[in-house]
Design a protein around this motif. Structure first.
Motif, mmCIF file in Angstrom:
data_model
loop_
_atom_site.group_PDB
_atom_site.id
_atom_site.type_symbol
_atom_site.label_atom_id
_atom_site.label_comp_id
_atom_site.label_asym_id
_atom_site.label_seq_id
_atom_site.Cartn_x
_atom_site.Cartn_y
_atom_site.Cartn_z
ATOM 1 N N THR A 1 -7.815 -3.387 -3.675
ATOM 2 C CA THR A 1 -8.404 -2.414 -2.753
ATOM 3 C C THR A 1 -7.617 -1.109 -2.757
ATOM 4 N N ALA A 2 -6.294 -1.226 -2.729
ATOM 5 C CA ALA A 2 -5.452 -0.027 -2.688
ATOM 6 C C ALA A 2 -5.543 0.772 -3.982
ATOM 7 N N THR A 3 -5.523 0.110 -5.115
ATOM 8 C CA THR A 3 -5.593 0.847 -6.386
ATOM 9 C C THR A 3 -6.952 1.523 -6.550
ATOM 10 N N GLN A 4 -8.010 0.885 -6.099
ATOM 11 C CA GLN A 4 -9.325 1.523 -6.174
ATOM 12 C C GLN A 4 -9.397 2.743 -5.270
ATOM 13 N N ARG A 5 -8.857 2.626 -4.082
ATOM 14 C CA ARG A 5 -8.865 3.754 -3.153
ATOM 15 C C ARG A 5 -8.043 4.923 -3.679
ATOM 16 N N LEU A 6 -6.941 4.636 -4.338
ATOM 17 C CA LEU A 6 -6.037 5.681 -4.825
ATOM 18 C C LEU A 6 -6.434 6.231 -6.189
ATOM 19 N N ARG B 1 -5.491 -7.114 -1.661
ATOM 20 C CA ARG B 1 -4.901 -5.879 -1.119
ATOM 21 C C ARG B 1 -4.559 -4.912 -2.238
ATOM 22 N N GLU C 1 0.821 -1.208 0.000
ATOM 23 C CA GLU C 1 0.000 0.000 0.000
ATOM 24 C C GLU C 1 0.860 1.266 0.000
ATOM 25 N N GLU D 1 -7.933 3.524 -13.326
ATOM 26 C CA GLU D 1 -9.317 3.897 -13.618
ATOM 27 C C GLU D 1 -9.606 3.892 -15.113
#
Length: 354
Positions: free
Chosen positions: A322-327, A319, A241, A331
């Motif tokens: 989740t991290a790439t979606q949050r950041l 993990r 992350e 996209e």
């Protein structure tokens, strides 16, 4: 080949390549003679390339063609999956891989000829898939610059993978290609720990410097992908992350990850490095790799070699997702253009009127 002579090198041994009929072994002969204790220098030989484009049909690779400006890599990353390729040159995948290099000047002219073939159909050209095209010797030989000039002249799409700062030298060529949708760059970062990086990747730029590369390329309008590679379970996986976040802050738009791969001679080289540089973690790391590869150090099967399988593979995957979606990474999907490809006039061609 031990002691101070190997300072600044990743491997600590130079085992004979698997195709050699004889084995070389150093031993003390009790003669009271001076011992060479100077550092091992990098030796570069020139290879006259007969072909430029290498083809592959691997179902788990996103490209089918590549160009390799160099054989061997001075960065000396101890875990490098390309080390076994040096055995085909009758050289060791160990110290030889990072000290006895082959440069391929003139490959630009060969590439130009191959791209002019009437049967050629354009597709993304991958560079840096075997050894780094921007390793330190590129400053002198400029083979990658030669290749890039040809691809730019043809409006040929390419994807570069590197961790070498010399890529910034070529922003003058890369930026105009990026504006046409012809280029993407993957910058490889394994860890943010400068001390660990220095031990594993002795002649590669420090992690902070690679983040600076991402920033400079992004500011020039060149799309950059963080390559979190390799992910080493039990050693660097806890940084997943943090590395993604730092790369996003530096300007990366996309990200990918690849698990540590230990084909052929790489496994004993890496395990030797663990015994010297991370002895307290060695057993845990190798046990975790066994869990990921069905009890083996490495499984080369398509679909398994890059990510492994099982619980730990799914955990890293989840993990990462989740991290790439949050950041806000990944996209959009970067699609390099092939429709702009055109064969430029060569010396002696007659110009058309229309």
């Amino acid at each position: 080949m031990a002691g101070d002579r190997l300072r600044g090198r990743g491997a600590a041994s130079n085992e004979t390549g698997r195709f050699e009929g004889l084995v070389r072994e150093a031993f003390a002969d009790d003669w009271d003679l001076p011992v060479e204790d100077s550092l091992i220098e990098t030796e570069v030989r020139l290879e006259q390339p007969r072909s430029a484009i290498s083809r592959n049909s691997s179902p788990d690779l996103p490209f089918d063609r590549s160009v390799n400006p160099y054989r061997g890599c001075e960065h000396g990353c101890v875990y490098c999956y390309a080390r076994p390729s040096h055995a085909y040159l009758n050289l060791s995948p160990g110290v030889d891989f990072e000290t006895r290099l082959l440069a391929r000047p003139g490959i630009g002219a060969v590439l130009d000829r191959e791209l002019r073939a009437k049967s050629y159909r354009p597709g993304p050209m991958a560079i840096g898939t075997n050894t780094d095209p921007y390793q330190p010797v590129e400053a002198k030989y400029q083979v990658m610059r030669e290749v890039l000039q040809v691809l730019a002249a043809f409006n040929h799409p390419l994807d570069i993978t590197s961790r070498g700062t010399l890529i910034e030298r070529d922003i003058d060529l890369l930026a105009p290609m990026a504006a046409k949708g012809l280029v993407s760059v993957g910058i490889s970062i394994t860890t943010l720990d400068a001390g660990l990086a220095r031990r594993m990747e002795p002649r590669a730029p420090a992690p902070a410097r690679r983040l600076q590369m991402i920033r400079r390329l992004s500011e020039a309008g060149i799309p950059v992908r963080l390559m979190l590679a390799p992910v080493i379970p039990g050693l660097t996986d806890h940084e997943l992350e943090a590395v993604l976040g730092a790369a996003k802050e530096a300007g990366a738009e996309h990200a990918s990850w690849i698990l540590l791969r230990l084909p052929r001679e790489v496994s004993p080289l890496f395990q030797d490095w663990l015994s010297r540089c991370a002895p307290g973690r060695a057993a845990k790391i190798m046990a975790r790799l066994g869990d990921l590869h069905g009890g083996k150090d490495y499984d080369p099967a398509f679909g398994k070699r890059f990510r492994g399988e099982g619980l730990w593979s799914r955990l890293i995957r989840d993990r990462f997702r989740t991290a790439t979606q949050r950041l806000g990474l990944n996209e959009t999907r970067l699609q390099l253009r092939t429709d702009l490809f055109s064969v430029p006039f060569s010396k002696g061609d007659q110009l058309g009127l229309f």
